[in-house]
Design an enzyme around this catalytic site. Structure first.
Site, PDB file in Angstrom:
ATOM      1  N   SER A 144      -6.128   5.678  11.422  1.00 49.95           N
ATOM      2  CA  SER A 144      -7.152   6.359  12.272  1.00 49.95           C
ATOM      3  C   SER A 144      -8.158   4.874  13.051  1.00 49.95           C
ATOM      4  O   SER A 144      -8.436   5.190  13.871  1.00 49.95           O
ATOM      5  CB  SER A 144      -8.096   6.903  11.265  1.00 49.95           C
ATOM      6  OG  SER A 144      -9.290   7.205  11.840  1.00 49.95           O
ATOM      7  N   ASP A 164       0.720  -1.172   0.067  1.00 50.50           N
ATOM      8  CA  ASP A 164       0.101  -0.051  -0.148  1.00 50.50           C
ATOM      9  C   ASP A 164       0.983   1.070  -0.147  1.00 50.50           C
ATOM     10  O   ASP A 164       0.558   2.217  -0.631  1.00 50.50           O
ATOM     11  CB  ASP A 164      -1.022  -0.025   1.315  1.00 50.50           C
ATOM     12  CG  ASP A 164      -2.120  -0.762   1.239  1.00 50.50           C
ATOM     13  OD1 ASP A 164      -2.392  -1.405  -0.121  1.00 50.50           O
ATOM     14  OD2 ASP A 164      -3.141  -0.839   1.902  1.00 50.50           O
TER      15      ASP A 164
END
Length: 303
Positions: free
Chosen positions: A177, A64
């Site tokens: 998050s 990623d």
């Protein structure tokens, strides 16, 4: 086509597959000059800032992080980005190395769909940057807490006093998050999430905002020196004053998808595995044999 390579992993096998395919189909490949020594001599090295502008599409070889770097490199002139999995987990990448020849042929014949992604356009104390996952303000270890005020569209709403404050896009909601206790947001949604990590005072829960609202995080005088990260990369080290202004920019990144349903099912499995309190080898024993082989490289190592 432009190649964006993982900075440290061995990409020889995957690049070889791409190079042989490109030779058969008479396609030109570009790579950053810094990566020239890692690829065959027939792949043209060019300045890093020209790879995305000169290519019709980008091929990201890594996980990623590499994919995010490819998206950031093309943010001024978005190009389709094909992600080839070479990492441990990966929520953005779709293609495994054995699938590459067919995937490249489908890319050439335009048999794919585009998944559009938003980014956070940030002004950090006067310097511009973009983040496709998140921007994080983190405390330096041993130096106190991050203390910042939150203003939305110029109106002050409160303050944070915590180890970190994370502002994320929908795709970034599965990253820092989420680890800090934030919600998972559908990639189809347009929204921004602000999540404090280990809050001590002030706002202590995630806040979900409209993409049209302008966010400003300003350091308070009692804040410790703050490290500013963009997609996990240090952008500003030990800031002691100033502000970060953040806006949401739609359609900033274009990701190639061949089988959206399969991609979603794999990500659902990965998220489930992250929530289980087992070591990777224990998780593999719980899976059917065929799925065990497919996910052997996808289960993340223990923290």
């Amino acid at each position: 086509m432009g190649l964006v390579l993982h900075p440290t992993r061995d990409v020889t096998e995957v690049v070889g597959i791409i190079e042989r395919w490109a030779t058969r189909h008479r396609k030109t490949l570009f790579v950053r000059e810094e990566d020239q020594h890692r690829v065959p001599s027939c792949i043209e090295p060019i300045p890093a800032n020209e790879v995305a502008t000169r290519a019709d599409a980008l091929i990201s070889v890594g996980g990623d992080g590499t994919m995010l770097g490819a998206l950031r490199s093309a943010v001024l002139d978005p190009k389709p980005v094909l992600g080839v999995h070479l990492g441990h987990l990966g929520f953005l990448v779709e293609i495994e190395p054995p699938e590459l020849p067919d995937a490249l042929s489908r890319l050439l014949s335009k048999e794919f769909t585009i998944e559009s992604h938003a980014c956070l356009a940030c002004d950090v104390c006067g310097d511009d940057a973009v983040a496709f996952n998140d921007i994080a303000l983190l405390r330096q270890p041993g130096s106190g807490f991050v203390s910042v005020t939150l203003a939305i569209d110029g109106q002050q709403y409160g303050y944070y006093r915590s180890d970190a404050v994370v502002v994320s896009t929908p795709i970034g909601s599965t990253a820092y998050s989420y680890a800090a206790g934030g919600p998972l947001i559908s990639p189809a949604a347009d929204s921004v999430v602000i999540t404090p990590s280990a809050p001590m005072a002030g706002i202590s829960r995630s806040v979900v905002l409209s993409p049209d609202e302008k966010i400003r995080l300003e350091l308070r005088p009692d804040s410790s020196p703050v490290v500013v990260e963009m997609d996990g990369l240090v952008f500003r080290d030990a800031a002691t004053e100033g502000a970060v202004d953040i806006t949401y920019r739609r359609n900033a990144g274009l990701v190639v998808r061949f089988d959206p349903l399969r991609y979603q099912e794999r990500n659902q499995l990965k998220m489930t595995l992250l929530d289980l309190p087992f070591l990777p080898e224990q998780l593999r024993e719980l899976l059917p044999e065929e799925l065990r082989r497919r996910t052997q490289q996808e289960i993340p190592p223990p923290c």
